[in-house]
Scaffold this active site. Structure first.
Site, PDB file in Angstrom:
ATOM      1  N   GLU A   1       0.665  -1.135  -0.094  1.00  0.00           N
ATOM      2  CA  GLU A   1       0.092   0.079   0.047  1.00  0.00           C
ATOM      3  C   GLU A   1       0.740   1.164  -0.164  1.00  0.00           C
ATOM      4  OE1 GLU A   1      -2.379  -0.257   3.527  1.00  0.00           O
ATOM      5  OE2 GLU A   1      -4.010  -1.614   2.225  1.00  0.00           O
TER       6      GLU A   1
ATOM      7  N   SER B   1      -4.235   2.208  -0.485  1.00  0.00           N
ATOM      8  CA  SER B   1      -4.853   1.970   0.868  1.00  0.00           C
ATOM      9  C   SER B   1      -6.270   2.596   0.413  1.00  0.00           C
ATOM     10  CB  SER B   1      -4.485   2.130   2.144  1.00  0.00           C
ATOM     11  OG  SER B   1      -4.708   3.438   2.428  1.00  0.00           O
TER      12      SER B   1
END
Length: 319
Positions: A207, A233
């Site tokens: 992420e 994310s």
């Protein structure tokens, strides 16, 4: 906490029964780019091929009804408290966008699941006739920088960044990019390119929360774009464009971008290009050499050898 509630939403999206229903609800939620990994991967397990471009077709007719943090003012807990995903689906049903007859994993049809689920706060879940925008939260882009597509959370992009062009600032890993951002080496107008963070290159797709947060923290969220073959994310915001496919590790054009190349992004027209001719890209390709893998044994090495691109959901294939 964000990850926990993201999984709750994902479980409810799975109960939407079909990829089209799930993508429609996701668009209305203004949700995470990760859905363009999760949903194709789930569809693959069911023997269904989910084209990334389907997201644009659905987005064109699906209103964005929720503005969730960090891009918006409402929190996921509040969404759940005022009716949740099923209340969102009821709003979409007013427009005929939900197939209510589909059987779901609950043992009931979608129509039965959403029956009686009321929208209890029209500020957190906008009515279908008064959306935040008339198009959905995610856009899939294509161009010579991402011939097999890439993904952006359009609902989290400020209007002035929906169309942007600027010089590429190229980094071969997330850590180098974060260091450059935090030391003031990234300027307004730049396009930060982070590569070799895709499914094979990572291996896995970390992420990119750190660089997006660093860009926002330095007040550059409305003037700097970020492009990567990695992912983001659910907390990402700004012109953060991920899942560039083919990825750098397999020689995708993102591997051929050089410092200072002009990147042209037009989210509303679903395009992303590097302003370099095909002939120049081909010359660069002749000089390009694959990077040695960071991991050469164990499960991650096997994963790297089997994983497909982000545009396919980063699923594992033996062929």
């Amino acid at each position: 906490m964000v990850k926990i509630f993201s999984k709750v939403i994902l479980c409810k999206l799975i109960s939407c029964s079909t990829p089209a229903n799930a993508l429609t609800v996701d668009m209305a939620l203004g949700c995470s780019t990760n859905s363009m990994l999760h949903l194709p991967a789930i569809a693959n397990e069911c023997g269904i091929s989910l084209r990334p471009e389907l997201a644009n077709e659905i987005s064109a007719k699906t209103p964005n009804l929720c503005h969730l943090a960090p891009a918006g003012h409402a929190y996921i807990e509040e969404l759940d408290e005022v009716g949740g995903v099923y209340a969102v689906m009821n709003e979409l049903n007013k427009l005929g966008l939900i197939d209510k007859d589909c059987m779901t994993v609950t043992g009931k049809t979608i129509g039965e699941n959403i029956d009686g689920c009321v929208n209890m706060n029209t500020d957190i879940i906008r009515p279908a006739e008064n959306p935040y925008s008339t198009t959905g939260g995610i856009a899939v882009l294509k161009g010579n920088l991402a011939p097999d597509t890439c993904v952006v959370k359009r609902s989290a992009v400020v209007p002035e960044m929906l169309k942007h062009e600027g010089p590429a600032r190229v980094f071969d890993c997330e850590e180098d990019a974060v260091k450059a951002i935090n030391t003031g080496k990234i300027n307004a107008g730049d396009v930060v390119v982070i590569r070799y963070e895709g499914p094979k290159g990572g291996p896995g797709m970390r992420e990119m929360l750190s660089p997006t947060s660093a860009i926002a923290g330095r007040g550059l969220g409305s003037s700097v774009a970020l492009v990567t073959d990695g992912r983001f994310s659910g907390a990402s915001r700004g012109a953060s464009i991920g899942h560039v496919s083919p990825e750098a590790a397999v020689g995708g054009n993102i591997a051929l971008v050089e410092e200072g190349d002009i990147i042209k992004i037009d989210i509303n027209n679903y395009s992303i290009n590097v302003d370099v001719s095909d002939e120049v890209l081909e010359e660069r390709r002749k000089r390009w050499k694959p990077r040695a893998p960071q991991i050469t044994d164990g499960c991650l090495a096997k994963y790297s050898s089997m994983v497909t691109s982000g545009s396919e959901g980063a699923v594992l294939k033996t062929e």
